[in-house]
Design a protein around this motif. Structure first.
Motif, mmCIF file in Angstrom:
data_model
loop_
_atom_site.group_PDB
_atom_site.id
_atom_site.type_symbol
_atom_site.label_atom_id
_atom_site.label_comp_id
_atom_site.label_asym_id
_atom_site.label_seq_id
_atom_site.Cartn_x
_atom_site.Cartn_y
_atom_site.Cartn_z
ATOM 1 N N HIS A 1 0.913 -1.380 0.411
ATOM 2 C CA HIS A 1 -0.114 -0.048 -0.006
ATOM 3 C C HIS A 1 0.928 1.002 -0.146
ATOM 4 O O HIS A 1 1.180 2.032 -0.492
ATOM 5 C CB HIS A 1 -1.078 0.239 1.014
ATOM 6 N N LEU B 1 1.793 1.877 -3.570
ATOM 7 C CA LEU B 1 0.600 2.395 -4.519
ATOM 8 C C LEU B 1 0.781 4.016 -4.441
ATOM 9 O O LEU B 1 0.427 4.096 -5.149
ATOM 10 C CB LEU B 1 -0.089 1.448 -4.116
ATOM 11 N N GLN C 1 -0.688 5.814 -7.325
ATOM 12 C CA GLN C 1 -2.151 4.677 -7.865
ATOM 13 C C GLN C 1 -2.733 4.880 -6.493
ATOM 14 O O GLN C 1 -2.960 4.928 -5.507
ATOM 15 C CB GLN C 1 -1.557 3.349 -7.859
ATOM 16 N N THR D 1 -5.202 1.656 -3.560
ATOM 17 C CA THR D 1 -4.781 0.873 -2.697
ATOM 18 C C THR D 1 -6.179 -0.254 -2.752
ATOM 19 O O THR D 1 -6.801 -0.577 -2.302
ATOM 20 C CB THR D 1 -4.284 1.330 -0.997
ATOM 21 N N PRO D 2 -6.049 -1.076 -3.688
ATOM 22 C CA PRO D 2 -7.535 -2.182 -4.024
ATOM 23 C C PRO D 2 -7.238 -3.251 -3.164
ATOM 24 O O PRO D 2 -6.415 -3.327 -2.553
ATOM 25 C CB PRO D 2 -7.113 -2.440 -5.339
ATOM 26 N N ALA E 1 -7.398 -6.152 -3.594
ATOM 27 C CA ALA E 1 -7.042 -7.355 -3.741
ATOM 28 C C ALA E 1 -5.557 -7.587 -3.374
ATOM 29 O O ALA E 1 -4.670 -6.635 -2.686
ATOM 30 C CB ALA E 1 -6.847 -6.946 -5.280
ATOM 31 N N TYR F 1 -1.590 -5.592 -8.359
ATOM 32 C CA TYR F 1 -2.782 -4.606 -8.984
ATOM 33 C C TYR F 1 -0.998 -3.832 -10.240
ATOM 34 O O TYR F 1 -0.455 -3.330 -9.942
ATOM 35 C CB TYR F 1 -2.750 -3.282 -8.626
ATOM 36 N N TYR F 2 -2.340 -3.939 -11.581
ATOM 37 C CA TYR F 2 -0.733 -3.577 -12.604
ATOM 38 C C TYR F 2 -1.999 -2.523 -13.186
ATOM 39 O O TYR F 2 -3.203 -2.069 -13.224
ATOM 40 C CB TYR F 2 -1.365 -4.452 -13.840
ATOM 41 N N ALA F 3 -0.492 -1.305 -12.887
ATOM 42 C CA ALA F 3 -1.140 0.415 -13.593
ATOM 43 C C ALA F 3 -0.561 0.615 -15.179
ATOM 44 O O ALA F 3 0.245 0.481 -15.132
ATOM 45 C CB ALA F 3 -0.218 1.160 -12.605
ATOM 46 N N TYR G 1 2.485 -4.180 -9.440
ATOM 47 C CA TYR G 1 2.957 -3.938 -7.386
ATOM 48 C C TYR G 1 1.717 -5.534 -7.180
ATOM 49 O O TYR G 1 0.586 -5.778 -7.753
ATOM 50 C CB TYR G 1 2.353 -2.755 -7.135
ATOM 51 N N LEU G 2 2.320 -6.028 -6.138
ATOM 52 C CA LEU G 2 1.583 -6.908 -5.412
ATOM 53 C C LEU G 2 2.534 -7.156 -4.219
ATOM 54 O O LEU G 2 3.491 -6.968 -3.785
ATOM 55 C CB LEU G 2 1.103 -8.514 -6.185
ATOM 56 N N GLU H 1 -0.541 -10.682 -12.319
ATOM 57 C CA GLU H 1 -0.874 -9.461 -12.497
ATOM 58 C C GLU H 1 0.660 -8.802 -14.032
ATOM 59 O O GLU H 1 0.974 -8.007 -14.084
ATOM 60 C CB GLU H 1 0.524 -9.639 -11.348
#
Length: 122
Positions: free
Chosen positions: A80, A83, A88, A90-91, A93, A96-98, A105-106, A122
């Protein structure tokens, strides 16, 4: 006797592994990826992604231009923070692919299986 006790304590400390919360971070560039990996083997992650790249390129007939950035963080909190630092969302999940900055990001999941699955997803 105090010397023996100190030696045993030091040996037990060494066997215990990294301190809780400690982060081992590695940065690695492969042919197609620019990686930041925490608490995993960066070479292993890079090899897995390069194999995926070969398979996807064969399937789609072309590859994305330039290296893709992939960041694997050791905890949800560190994920987080990364992100947010890049502006970005903060889903809710594991990754996340931006598309705007072409960065995945994972964070490390509870099992090696799900972590590998998420890296490939991702």
């Amino acid at each position: 006797m105090p010397r023996l006790a100190a030696t045993i304590a030091l040996a037990l400390f060494a066997l215990a592994g990294p301190l809780a919360g400690a982060v081992r971070a590695d940065d690695l560039k492969t042919e197609h990826y620019d990686l930041h990996v925490e608490n995993l083997d960066a070479k292993d992650v890079g090899a897995m992604l390069e194999e995926l790249h070969r398979a996807l390129t064969a399937y789609f007939g072309k590859a994305p231009e330039g290296p893709l950035r992939v960041e694997v963080y050791s905890t949800l909190e560190r994920w987080h923070d990364a992100l947010r630092a890049d502006g970005q969302i903060t889903p809710a999940a594991g990754g996340y692919y931006a598309p705007g900055n072409r960065k995945a990001y994972l964070f490390v999941q509870p099992s090696a299986y799900f972590t590998r699955q998420l890296i490939l997803h991702e």
